[in-house]
Motif scaffolding. Structure first.
Motif, mmCIF file in Angstrom:
data_model
loop_
_atom_site.group_PDB
_atom_site.id
_atom_site.type_symbol
_atom_site.label_atom_id
_atom_site.label_comp_id
_atom_site.label_asym_id
_atom_site.label_seq_id
_atom_site.Cartn_x
_atom_site.Cartn_y
_atom_site.Cartn_z
ATOM 1 N N PRO A 46 0.886 -1.260 -0.079
ATOM 2 C CA PRO A 46 0.178 -0.173 0.050
ATOM 3 C C PRO A 46 0.876 1.338 -0.093
ATOM 4 N N THR A 47 0.222 2.193 -0.713
ATOM 5 C CA THR A 47 1.051 3.654 -0.707
ATOM 6 C C THR A 47 0.978 4.427 0.357
ATOM 7 N N LYS A 48 1.699 4.852 1.032
ATOM 8 C CA LYS A 48 1.366 5.859 2.220
ATOM 9 C C LYS A 48 1.351 7.209 1.807
ATOM 10 N N SER A 49 0.652 8.052 2.543
ATOM 11 C CA SER A 49 0.486 9.402 1.957
ATOM 12 C C SER A 49 2.060 10.032 2.147
ATOM 13 N N TYR A 100 -14.436 8.444 2.926
ATOM 14 C CA TYR A 100 -14.812 9.830 2.894
ATOM 15 C C TYR A 100 -13.450 10.835 2.667
ATOM 16 N N ARG A 101 -12.337 10.446 3.113
ATOM 17 C CA ARG A 101 -11.396 11.207 2.744
ATOM 18 C C ARG A 101 -11.343 11.297 1.419
ATOM 19 N N GLY A 102 -11.494 10.268 0.514
ATOM 20 C CA GLY A 102 -11.565 10.416 -0.804
ATOM 21 C C GLY A 102 -12.548 11.306 -1.214
ATOM 22 N N VAL A 103 -13.694 11.271 -0.598
ATOM 23 C CA VAL A 103 -14.711 12.280 -1.025
ATOM 24 C C VAL A 103 -14.379 13.801 -0.791
ATOM 25 N N ASP A 104 -13.802 13.920 0.301
ATOM 26 C CA ASP A 104 -13.191 15.394 0.725
ATOM 27 C C ASP A 104 -12.239 15.924 -0.276
ATOM 28 N N LYS A 105 -11.249 14.920 -0.904
ATOM 29 C CA LYS A 105 -10.355 15.213 -1.543
ATOM 30 C C LYS A 105 -10.655 15.201 -3.258
ATOM 31 N N ARG A 106 -11.556 14.701 -3.282
ATOM 32 C CA ARG A 106 -12.270 14.702 -4.760
ATOM 33 C C ARG A 106 -11.508 13.622 -5.479
ATOM 34 N N THR A 107 -11.050 12.718 -5.005
ATOM 35 C CA THR A 107 -10.409 11.583 -5.885
ATOM 36 C C THR A 107 -10.354 10.410 -5.446
ATOM 37 N N THR A 108 -10.560 9.273 -6.350
ATOM 38 C CA THR A 108 -10.442 7.688 -5.999
ATOM 39 C C THR A 108 -8.872 7.168 -5.724
ATOM 40 N N ALA A 111 -4.388 7.367 -1.231
ATOM 41 C CA ALA A 111 -3.535 6.624 -0.592
ATOM 42 C C ALA A 111 -4.433 5.871 0.321
ATOM 43 N N ALA A 112 -5.109 6.310 1.271
ATOM 44 C CA ALA A 112 -5.764 5.564 2.078
ATOM 45 C C ALA A 112 -6.884 4.625 1.398
ATOM 46 N N VAL A 113 -7.400 5.147 0.410
ATOM 47 C CA VAL A 113 -8.303 4.102 -0.300
ATOM 48 C C VAL A 113 -7.566 2.779 -0.530
ATOM 49 N N THR A 114 -6.529 2.945 -1.549
ATOM 50 C CA THR A 114 -5.620 1.832 -1.936
ATOM 51 C C THR A 114 -5.056 1.117 -0.806
ATOM 52 N N ALA A 115 -4.842 1.718 0.445
ATOM 53 C CA ALA A 115 -4.289 1.047 1.424
ATOM 54 C C ALA A 115 -5.073 -0.006 1.990
#
Length: 222
Positions: A46-49, A100-108, A111-115
């Motif tokens: 997984p990729t870290k922020s 919800y972090r992806g929603v806030d950042k407007r991207t799929t 890093a947290a989503v893929t982790a």
């Protein structure tokens, strides 16, 4: 326009039922000895922020799952005594935070989503985030998660985490105008989730969502 939790973005459009079907909705009542389906998992690290926040520094996985102050996710549940089930429950919560972090950042591609997701869990997260983005919405308010249970597979490598959500105080918000999309509380505010968490092959402390099942308008959650 109805406010909703996950699958909130889907529910804010006419495609809610289709999205839930595509993402694997269901309410099967399997016994504790049944095999837990949805154990697909990736072996990629997984990729870290790149720039973790103070909240991320406290996350043992090193992944930033922090959210703005107006998105309050409450996990009102007790950890099980089993070490694996407790870890899986923790990362099920991180999976929800990641969406919800992806929603806030407007991207799929957050890093947290893929982790915290793989296979069907990753697909579900991407679909939900994309619907929020296409609708021009973000989240706001307090989303409560409660009545959580866990069920382990015999091999110890997957755990089903089931829980209720109450989105009656969690309206959507238009990104451009800041308008809150309020509505009258109803049975539609209650959903029941089953998330199959799988142990990451090269990291004993990390669990990923591999399958998501959602029962909407869940009367047992009222």
């Amino acid at each position: 326009m109805k406010r909703r939790s996950l699958p909130v973005a889907a529910a804010l459009t006419a495609t809610a039922a289709l999205l839930l079907t595509a993402c694997g909705s269901g309410d099967d009542k399997s016994s504790a000895n049944d095999k837990i389906a949805g154990a697909e998992q990736s072996t990629a690290t997984p990729t870290k922020s790149a720039e973790p926040s103070a909240a991320a520094e406290k996350n043992p996985d090193g992944v930033d799952v922090s959210l703005p102050k107006d998105i309050n996710l409450v996990f009102d549940w007790t950890k099980p005594t089993d070490k694996n089930e407790a870890a899986a429950m923790d990362d099920a919560a991180n999976y929800i935070r990641a969406i919800y972090r992806g929603v806030d950042k407007r991207t799929t591609k957050e890093a947290a989503v893929t982790a915290y997701s793989t296979g069907g869990g990753l697909h579900y997260a991407q679909v939900q985030i994309n619907e929020w983005i296409k609708g021009g919405w973000t989240a706001s308010g307090t989303l409560r998660h409660y009545d959580a249970t866990t069920r382990s597979a015999a091999n110890g490598n997957s755990v089903e985490v089931a829980f209720c959500t109450d989105s009656s105080k969690f309206p959507g918000k238009e990104v451009k105008t800041g308008k809150i999309l309020t509505s009258t509380p109803s049975i539609a505010d209650y959903d029941h989730f089953k998330i199959v968490m799988v142990k990451f092959p090269t990291n004993d402390g990390l669990w990923q969502a591999s399958k998501v099942s959602v029962e909407t308008e869940a009367s047992e959650c009222q």
